[in-house]
Scaffold this active site. Structure first.
Site, PDB file in Angstrom:
ATOM      1  N   ASP A 164      -3.782  55.589 -20.339  1.00 10.86           N
ATOM      2  CA  ASP A 164      -4.713  56.428 -21.076  1.00 10.86           C
ATOM      3  C   ASP A 164      -3.978  57.186 -22.180  1.00 10.86           C
ATOM      4  O   ASP A 164      -2.774  57.432 -22.089  1.00 10.86           O
ATOM      5  CB  ASP A 164      -5.380  57.441 -20.145  1.00 10.86           C
ATOM      6  CG  ASP A 164      -6.337  56.799 -19.156  1.00 10.86           C
ATOM      7  OD1 ASP A 164      -6.850  55.712 -19.472  1.00 10.86           O
ATOM      8  OD2 ASP A 164      -6.550  57.385 -18.083  1.00 10.86           O
ATOM      9  N   ARG A 165      -4.721  57.587 -23.187  1.00  8.99           N
ATOM     10  CA  ARG A 165      -4.148  58.309 -24.325  1.00  8.99           C
ATOM     11  C   ARG A 165      -3.291  59.491 -23.884  1.00  8.99           C
ATOM     12  O   ARG A 165      -2.179  59.694 -24.380  1.00  8.99           O
ATOM     13  CB  ARG A 165      -5.281  58.800 -25.232  1.00  8.99           C
ATOM     14  CG  ARG A 165      -4.820  59.654 -26.416  1.00  8.99           C
ATOM     15  CD  ARG A 165      -6.029  60.151 -27.216  1.00  8.99           C
ATOM     16  NE  ARG A 165      -5.617  60.942 -28.358  1.00  8.99           N
ATOM     17  CZ  ARG A 165      -5.402  62.251 -28.347  1.00  8.99           C
ATOM     18  NH1 ARG A 165      -5.567  62.923 -27.199  1.00  8.99           N
ATOM     19  NH2 ARG A 165      -5.027  62.894 -29.439  1.00  8.99           N
TER      20      ARG A 165
END
Length: 358
Positions: A164-165
């Site tokens: 995830d970012r």
């Protein structure tokens, strides 16, 4: 010792998100017989569940280009399938354009002719997507390595799995298609071992346990996932966890995902009523200030001299610390480790100080 993942038909996302990966061959037709439990699903939803790691948008784009038929008749994405129907589908090629090389610094942990291993910083998107066309890990990889696998499509050069970012940590990159295929199979067969560190709100009742709860698409919010065992998109998901340290109001967790569903660790820890700290999707908090930490830990004298408005953390406290794979060429078992990033290390230092001041 990290529990070894069991062989199976799973996927690797993210979350993970896992670390998702793409292992679908383009322009190679495949057929499916619709089972009873999939009856009345949309065609695009059904096919997305079959091709884990391939986005629903890409599946829908392929359908729009005439890549799907049901009992020999071309159908649209919204077509409702019935039990016993025969679905034939092939994945259309990705657009030819990919990310532009950008001179973004990379923390390279390992590199040879087949693979590279990097420590992804927080707040970096892995590959181009809506709203994030530049500044991605993919752009940095092209700049630093040049030749990368194209098996994941033009927009995902070398990308075998994702984080995830706002999740930091170790990622393996494929430099050629053969290495990519081999690594994808390892993720599919669950022979890759992963270890994450998470700082969570609250503290689990048990010191260690296995969470076995299926992950599905959220019924109404596309950016989220949900723990829904009977949903048409449900996929089995297991995470073993251990409590590393307990603090007042918080805990440090070591998580070992056996599967790699999108947002799996975040959802599973949230199921314990211990959401990952500053997880804006599932935890209800986007940042942590010193004043808030003092209130949580009941340590009013913590970090005397600093403003209570000082922001200590503004991303989810999740870090992929360890990855173990089998080298796609040599067959050697390799372990890659990246230590806790400074923002989480600084927060842990304050938490340990709060314990000492009790």
């Amino acid at each position: 010792m990290i529990p070894q993942s069991e062989p199976g038909d799973g996927d690797e996302d993210q979350d993970l998100v896992p670390d998702e990966f793409t292992s679908v061959s383009e322009n190679q037709p495949v057929q499916f017989l619709v089972p009873d439990e999939s009856a009345d699903q949309r065609l695009d939803v059904f096919l997305t569940a079959q091709f884990i790691g391939t986005s629903r948008a890409r599946i829908r784009r392929s359908i729009d280009q005439g890549a799907a038929s049901v009992d020999g008749v071309a159908q649209k994405a919204a077509y409702r399938i019935s039990s016993g129907e025969n679905v034939k589908f092939f994945l259309s090629p990705q657009p030819a354009s990919g990310p532009e090389p950008e001179p973004i610094p990379l923390d390279i942990l390992y590199e040879d002719d087949e693979i590279a291993v990097v420590n992804k910083p927080p707040r970096m998107v892995v590959h181009p997507a809506r709203g994030h066309w530049s500044g991605t890990l993919a752009s940095a990889l092209i700049y630093h390595f040049g030749q990368l696998s194209q098996q994941g499509g033009a927009t995902r050069p070398g990308i075998v799995h994702r984080l995830d970012r706002d999740t930091s940590g170790v990622m393996v990159i494929a430099k050629n298609d053969l290495a990519h295929q081999n690594l994808s199979e390892q993720f599919q067969n669950r022979t890759v071992e992963k270890e994450y560190l998470a700082i969570v709100q609250g503290s689990p009742d048990r010191d260690r346990d296995l969470i076995d709860l299926a992950v599905a698409n959220h019924p109404s919010q596309r950016e989220k996932k949900a723990l829904l065992p009977d949903h048409p998109t449900s996929r089995a998901a297991q995470t073993f966890y251990e409590v590393e340290e307990r603090f007042r109001g918080l805990a440090l967790i070591r998580a070992f995902p056996k599967t790699g569903r999108t947002h799996q660790i975040r959802l599973h820890l949230n199921s314990l009523r211990c959401p990952v700290l500053c997880d804006k999707l599932y935890g209800g908090r986007t940042q942590l200030t010193l004043g808030e930490l003092r209130n949580i830990t009941r340590s009013k004298e913590l970090a005397v001299g600093l403003s209570p408005e000082e922001v200590l953390l503004n991303r989810q406290a999740l870090h992929a610390q360890v990855l173990r794979i089998t080298h796609p060429a040599s067959g050697d078992r390799l372990e890659f480790r990246c230590e806790i990033p400074p923002d989480l290390e600084s927060l842990l230092l304050l938490l340990r100080q709060s314990n000492e001041s009790r």
